[in-house]
Motif scaffolding. Structure first.
Motif, PDB file in Angstrom:
ATOM      1  N   THR A 125       0.221  -1.244   0.312  1.00 38.86           N
ATOM      2  CA  THR A 125       0.234  -0.097   0.198  1.00 38.86           C
ATOM      3  C   THR A 125       0.594   1.403   0.082  1.00 38.86           C
ATOM      4  O   THR A 125       2.478   1.159   0.696  1.00 38.86           O
ATOM      5  N   ASP A 126      -0.079   2.154  -0.275  1.00 38.20           N
ATOM      6  CA  ASP A 126       1.286   3.436  -0.115  1.00 38.20           C
ATOM      7  C   ASP A 126       1.823   3.859   1.080  1.00 38.20           C
ATOM      8  O   ASP A 126       3.646   4.563   1.434  1.00 38.20           O
ATOM      9  N   ARG A 127       1.067   3.713   2.294  1.00 40.64           N
ATOM     10  CA  ARG A 127       1.829   3.764   3.321  1.00 40.64           C
ATOM     11  C   ARG A 127       2.895   2.642   4.532  1.00 40.64           C
ATOM     12  O   ARG A 127       3.919   3.020   4.432  1.00 40.64           O
ATOM     13  N   GLU A 128       3.122   1.701   3.861  1.00 41.80           N
ATOM     14  CA  GLU A 128       3.783   0.429   2.975  1.00 41.80           C
ATOM     15  C   GLU A 128       4.529   0.797   3.025  1.00 41.80           C
ATOM     16  O   GLU A 128       5.685   0.696   3.437  1.00 41.80           O
ATOM     17  N   ARG A 129       4.707   1.575   1.269  1.00 38.46           N
ATOM     18  CA  ARG A 129       6.264   1.939   0.721  1.00 38.46           C
ATOM     19  C   ARG A 129       6.748   3.227   1.873  1.00 38.46           C
ATOM     20  O   ARG A 129       7.678   3.025   1.471  1.00 38.46           O
ATOM     21  N   GLU A 130       5.907   3.722   1.942  1.00 39.01           N
ATOM     22  CA  GLU A 130       6.571   5.612   2.863  1.00 39.01           C
ATOM     23  C   GLU A 130       6.926   4.501   3.961  1.00 39.01           C
ATOM     24  O   GLU A 130       8.289   4.587   4.368  1.00 39.01           O
ATOM     25  N   VAL A 131       6.778   3.418   4.827  1.00 42.84           N
ATOM     26  CA  VAL A 131       6.781   2.784   5.604  1.00 42.84           C
ATOM     27  C   VAL A 131       8.457   2.132   4.967  1.00 42.84           C
ATOM     28  O   VAL A 131       9.292   1.732   6.185  1.00 42.84           O
TER      29      VAL A 131
END
Length: 223
Positions: free
Chosen positions: A164-170
């Motif tokens: 997900t976008d947040r997982e990619r950020e993390v």
């Protein structure tokens, strides 16, 4: 009461094994449940003892620490965290051990308090590589020709695309070698939320630990 951390020490030098045992035995929450003098015996001992953390020498007779790490990580269910021990800072064998699934590495002259702290961190699923060492390893990866094939890189990229976008950020911050608390502060998230994201990232990337995930992310191109 703090839950104890079980540790196995694998090193072909009996004095090193004894010294590590004394250091770790001085930490009230750490229990050394066994030691072995080569990788082959180490793999079998880990299979029997099922420790939380393994301190693994790299250069050993019969089965070296790289192959032993690979076999231990493959045991799963869950596999213990392997910290490789070396006398050389971020050399090629360390990189190969990290690719094989080691959670981090320590120099053999690491001060006792830092050794115990690294064992605690590994048991908690935290990184045992400082950001500066992670950067050094990633730079070393860049100059290596032994990375994944184009097909393997394509597989990793497909896995990264499932984040997900947040997982990619993390994932992008995780690859810098930061702890869960540091990632939480960086991205304004709670630590439990970060732990959940990290767990999902490892699962989606097929990585056994954060170091493997960071190397995979670099090999495939930043997320």
């Amino acid at each position: 009461m703090t839950e104890s951390i079980s540790v196995v020490v694998v090193d072909d030098d009996a004095l090193v094994r004894a010294g590590l045992g004394l250091i770790l035995g001085g930490a009230p929450e750490v229990r050394v449940v066994g030691d072995a003098g080569d990788g082959d015996d180490g793999v079998e001992l880990v299979r029997r003892a099922r420790p939380d953390v393994v301190l693994m020498d790299i250069r050993m007779p019969r089965v070296d620490g790289i192959e032993a790490t690979r076999q231990i990580v493959a045991q799963g269910d869950p596999a213990p965290r392997v910290i490789v021990l070396t006398t050389f800072d971020a050399d090629d064998m360390v990189l190969r051990a990290l690719r094989a699934g080691a959670a981090g590495f320590l120099l053999k002259d690491t001060p006792p308090d830092r050794l115990v702290a690294a064992v605690r961190a590994a048991a908690a699923g935290e990184p045992t590589l400082s950001p500066s060492v992670m950067t050094q390893l990633i730079e070393q990866v860049s100059g290596q020709t032994a990375g994944p094939s184009s097909g393997g890189r394509h597989v990793v990229r497909r896995r990264i695309a499932t984040l997900t976008d947040r997982e990619r950020e993390v994932a992008g911050v995780l690859s810098q070698g930061l702890s869960n608390a540091e990632i939480a502060a960086e991205l304004y998230l709670s630590v439990p939320t970060v732990k959940t994201h990290v767990s999902r990232i490892l699962d989606k990337l097929g990585a056994s630990n954060r170091v493997q995930a960071a190397i995979a992310i670099h090999d495939a191109g930043s997320p």
